[in-house]
Write a protein that holds these residues in place. Structure first.
Motif, PDB file in Angstrom:
ATOM      1  N   GLU A 145       0.838  -1.213   0.000  1.00  0.00           N
ATOM      2  CA  GLU A 145       0.000   0.000   0.000  1.00  0.00           C
ATOM      3  C   GLU A 145       0.872   1.263   0.000  1.00  0.00           C
ATOM      4  O   GLU A 145       0.368   2.367  -0.176  1.00  0.00           O
ATOM      5  N   TYR A 146       2.191   1.083   0.208  1.00  0.00           N
ATOM      6  CA  TYR A 146       3.115   2.217   0.029  1.00  0.00           C
ATOM      7  C   TYR A 146       3.642   2.149  -1.401  1.00  0.00           C
ATOM      8  O   TYR A 146       4.346   1.207  -1.771  1.00  0.00           O
ATOM      9  N   ASP A 147       3.264   3.117  -2.222  1.00  0.00           N
ATOM     10  CA  ASP A 147       3.692   3.131  -3.633  1.00  0.00           C
ATOM     11  C   ASP A 147       5.162   3.533  -3.716  1.00  0.00           C
ATOM     12  O   ASP A 147       5.567   4.538  -3.126  1.00  0.00           O
ATOM     13  N   ILE A 148       5.951   2.777  -4.475  1.00  0.00           N
ATOM     14  CA  ILE A 148       7.381   3.097  -4.618  1.00  0.00           C
ATOM     15  C   ILE A 148       7.619   3.761  -5.973  1.00  0.00           C
ATOM     16  O   ILE A 148       7.249   3.221  -7.026  1.00  0.00           O
ATOM     17  N   ALA A 173      14.337  -2.714  -4.028  1.00  0.00           N
ATOM     18  CA  ALA A 173      12.960  -2.554  -3.549  1.00  0.00           C
ATOM     19  C   ALA A 173      12.150  -3.809  -3.873  1.00  0.00           C
ATOM     20  O   ALA A 173      11.392  -4.318  -3.031  1.00  0.00           O
ATOM     21  N   ALA A 174      12.326  -4.331  -5.089  1.00  0.00           N
ATOM     22  CA  ALA A 174      11.583  -5.530  -5.488  1.00  0.00           C
ATOM     23  C   ALA A 174      11.992  -6.718  -4.617  1.00  0.00           C
ATOM     24  O   ALA A 174      11.145  -7.499  -4.173  1.00  0.00           O
ATOM     25  N   GLU A 175      13.306  -6.816  -4.372  1.00  0.00           N
ATOM     26  CA  GLU A 175      13.810  -7.907  -3.532  1.00  0.00           C
ATOM     27  C   GLU A 175      13.194  -7.828  -2.131  1.00  0.00           C
ATOM     28  O   GLU A 175      12.749  -8.833  -1.570  1.00  0.00           O
ATOM     29  N   GLY A 176      13.159  -6.600  -1.582  1.00  0.00           N
ATOM     30  CA  GLY A 176      12.565  -6.397  -0.251  1.00  0.00           C
ATOM     31  C   GLY A 176      11.115  -6.846  -0.212  1.00  0.00           C
ATOM     32  O   GLY A 176      10.631  -7.364   0.796  1.00  0.00           O
ATOM     33  N   ARG A 177      10.420  -6.690  -1.327  1.00  0.00           N
ATOM     34  CA  ARG A 177       9.004  -7.065  -1.397  1.00  0.00           C
ATOM     35  C   ARG A 177       8.793  -8.501  -1.834  1.00  0.00           C
ATOM     36  O   ARG A 177       7.664  -8.978  -1.910  1.00  0.00           O
ATOM     37  N   GLY A 178       9.890  -9.142  -2.224  1.00  0.00           N
ATOM     38  CA  GLY A 178       9.787 -10.541  -2.651  1.00  0.00           C
ATOM     39  C   GLY A 178       9.142 -10.695  -4.022  1.00  0.00           C
ATOM     40  O   GLY A 178       8.452 -11.683  -4.279  1.00  0.00           O
ATOM     41  N   VAL A 179       9.347  -9.703  -4.909  1.00  0.00           N
ATOM     42  CA  VAL A 179       8.807  -9.809  -6.275  1.00  0.00           C
ATOM     43  C   VAL A 179       9.941  -9.604  -7.281  1.00  0.00           C
ATOM     44  O   VAL A 179      11.028  -9.145  -6.914  1.00  0.00           O
ATOM     45  N   ALA A 180       9.698  -9.947  -8.547  1.00  0.00           N
ATOM     46  CA  ALA A 180      10.703  -9.714  -9.598  1.00  0.00           C
ATOM     47  C   ALA A 180      10.477  -8.320 -10.176  1.00  0.00           C
ATOM     48  O   ALA A 180       9.333  -7.971 -10.514  1.00  0.00           O
ATOM     49  N   LEU A 181      11.557  -7.537 -10.289  1.00  0.00           N
ATOM     50  CA  LEU A 181      11.399  -6.158 -10.781  1.00  0.00           C
ATOM     51  C   LEU A 181      10.721  -6.140 -12.155  1.00  0.00           C
ATOM     52  O   LEU A 181       9.868  -5.292 -12.425  1.00  0.00           O
ATOM     53  N   GLY A 182      11.093  -7.089 -13.015  1.00  0.00           N
ATOM     54  CA  GLY A 182      10.523  -7.138 -14.367  1.00  0.00           C
ATOM     55  C   GLY A 182       8.995  -7.224 -14.364  1.00  0.00           C
ATOM     56  O   GLY A 182       8.342  -6.768 -15.297  1.00  0.00           O
ATOM     57  N   ASP A 183       8.431  -7.798 -13.316  1.00  0.00           N
ATOM     58  CA  ASP A 183       6.968  -7.959 -13.250  1.00  0.00           C
ATOM     59  C   ASP A 183       6.259  -6.692 -12.777  1.00  0.00           C
ATOM     60  O   ASP A 183       5.042  -6.571 -12.955  1.00  0.00           O
ATOM     61  N   VAL A 184       6.994  -5.796 -12.103  1.00  0.00           N
ATOM     62  CA  VAL A 184       6.314  -4.649 -11.471  1.00  0.00           C
ATOM     63  C   VAL A 184       6.828  -3.284 -11.944  1.00  0.00           C
ATOM     64  O   VAL A 184       6.229  -2.260 -11.610  1.00  0.00           O
ATOM     65  N   ARG A 196      -2.805   4.069 -10.998  1.00  0.00           N
ATOM     66  CA  ARG A 196      -1.562   3.355 -10.656  1.00  0.00           C
ATOM     67  C   ARG A 196      -1.869   1.932 -10.193  1.00  0.00           C
ATOM     68  O   ARG A 196      -2.782   1.709  -9.415  1.00  0.00           O
ATOM     69  N   GLU A 197      -1.096   0.975 -10.676  1.00  0.00           N
ATOM     70  CA  GLU A 197      -1.266  -0.427 -10.239  1.00  0.00           C
ATOM     71  C   GLU A 197      -0.665  -0.596  -8.851  1.00  0.00           C
ATOM     72  O   GLU A 197       0.468  -0.143  -8.617  1.00  0.00           O
ATOM     73  N   THR A 198      -1.388  -1.252  -7.962  1.00  0.00           N
ATOM     74  CA  THR A 198      -0.833  -1.547  -6.641  1.00  0.00           C
ATOM     75  C   THR A 198       0.391  -2.442  -6.808  1.00  0.00           C
ATOM     76  O   THR A 198       0.362  -3.400  -7.575  1.00  0.00           O
ATOM     77  N   GLY A 199       1.466  -2.069  -6.129  1.00  0.00           N
ATOM     78  CA  GLY A 199       2.678  -2.898  -6.182  1.00  0.00           C
ATOM     79  C   GLY A 199       3.646  -2.507  -7.286  1.00  0.00           C
ATOM     80  O   GLY A 199       4.762  -3.030  -7.354  1.00  0.00           O
ATOM     81  N   ALA A 200       3.237  -1.567  -8.161  1.00  0.00           N
ATOM     82  CA  ALA A 200       4.157  -1.132  -9.233  1.00  0.00           C
ATOM     83  C   ALA A 200       5.338  -0.380  -8.623  1.00  0.00           C
ATOM     84  O   ALA A 200       5.227   0.228  -7.550  1.00  0.00           O
ATOM     85  N   ILE A 201       6.496  -0.448  -9.301  1.00  0.00           N
ATOM     86  CA  ILE A 201       7.650   0.381  -8.925  1.00  0.00           C
ATOM     87  C   ILE A 201       7.903   1.308 -10.113  1.00  0.00           C
ATOM     88  O   ILE A 201       8.234   0.852 -11.217  1.00  0.00           O
TER      89      ILE A 201
END
Ligand code: NAD
Length: 268
Positions: A145-148, A173-184, A196-201
């Motif tokens: 819920e915190y947009d990066i 940031a993606a690593e901290g969230r446990g997601v792949a940067l390419g996906d977000v 804005r998509e939730t979870g986007a960087i």
């Protein structure tokens, strides 16, 4: 340690030549420029606006490698990929400051790191590498819920965007969230983008004037915002980091290392 500077006439190259000259742990073994550059065959001291010093700028990479324990390379992606292979074969340490690599380039460099000794970092400064660590921690502590948003500013000559540093921060940031940067990753919005998509960087690049490099990582929540900021005010910062990385590689085993390893900030 005998060090060669690749891309010697560049912004970073000239800075590195001066820094190696001042160092009591490194000596300048060769200075390399691209074939056809007007510095080739000329005395380094003179082309840098001083007295002759007996070092001639060359485009002969093999000879430069043979004369060196390490090469420091702030050039362009294609050049750095080729140099990583040549340095690994020659058994010469390779510090790569170049940014703007494709996924294929990165995979090829990683292969060179199976045999060679490489430090590659999109940013060589202590402060930015600390910021990478902090970004990972803050992203892990705060929910999606915190947009990066990552905002960077560089001088008008920079050719790649987002900056290598912005991508490092995005990866953290993606690593901290446990997601792949390419996906977000959401790069440089324009037009009717929708909400804005939730979870986007998000990534945004400012280009102009003589900015050396500024990076903000914004965590924007409901009712509060946290901004992690780094401002580089002197390009020598990156050259000092690169020199430190080259000295650090002395005696290390094969591998592709990062500045986090050099600075002792790595969690691996
Ligand atoms: P620049 O354009 O001023 O310098 C690049 C130099 O490389 C030029 O002089 C060019 O002629 C030379 N070059 C090109 N092909 C070559 C070849 N085949 N052999 C030898 N030299 C060759 O650019 P710059 O501002 O010095 O930046 C260079 C790179 O370093 C960019 O990718 C930039 O983003 C990156 N950079 C990284 C950091 C960091 O901390 N990692 C800091 C600053 C810049």
């Amino acid at each position: 340690m005998r060090m060669a500077v690749m891309g010697a006439s560049g912004r970073m190259g000239q800075m590195l030549v001066r820094l190696i000259d001042e160092s009591d742990q490194a000596t300048l073994s060769a200075v390399v420029e691209r074939a056809g550059h007007d510095w080739i065959g000329r005395d380094l001291g003179q082309v840098m606006g001083g007295a002759a010093r007996g070092i001639v700028v060359t485009d002969e990479v093999a000879a430069a490698l043979a004369a060196s324990d390490a090469i420091i390379d702030f050039t362009s992606p294609a050049v750095s990929v080729a140099l990583a292979q040549a340095a690994a074969v020659a058994g010469v340490a390779h510090v790569i400051g170049t940014t703007g690599f494709s996924e294929v380039d990165l995979a090829t460099i990683a292969e060179s790191g199976e045999r060679g000794r490489i430090v590659r970092a999109g940013n060589m400064s202590l402060g930015v590498n600390l910021l990478v660590t902090l970004t990972r921690q803050v992203a892990a502590a705060l929910g999606a819920e915190y947009d990066i948003e990552i905002v960077e500013a560089h001088h008008r000559h920079k050719v790649d965007a987002p900056s290598g540093t912005a991508l490092m921060l995005g990866e953290a940031a993606a690593e901290g969230r446990g997601v792949a940067l390419g996906d977000v990753a959401d790069r440089g919005r324009d037009g009717i983008t929708g909400a804005r998509e939730t979870g986007a960087i998000g990534f945004h690049a400012i280009r102009g004037g003589d900015f050396i490099g500024e990076h903000d990582v914004i965590f924007a929540g409901e009712g509060e915002r946290i901004t992690l900021r780094h401002v580089a005010s002197d390009r020598a910062l990156f050259a000092r980091g690169a020199l430190k990385a080259a000295l650090w590689l002395d005696g290390k085993g094969p591998g592709e290392y990062s500045m986090l390893d050099v600075l002792g900030l790595s969690s691996r």
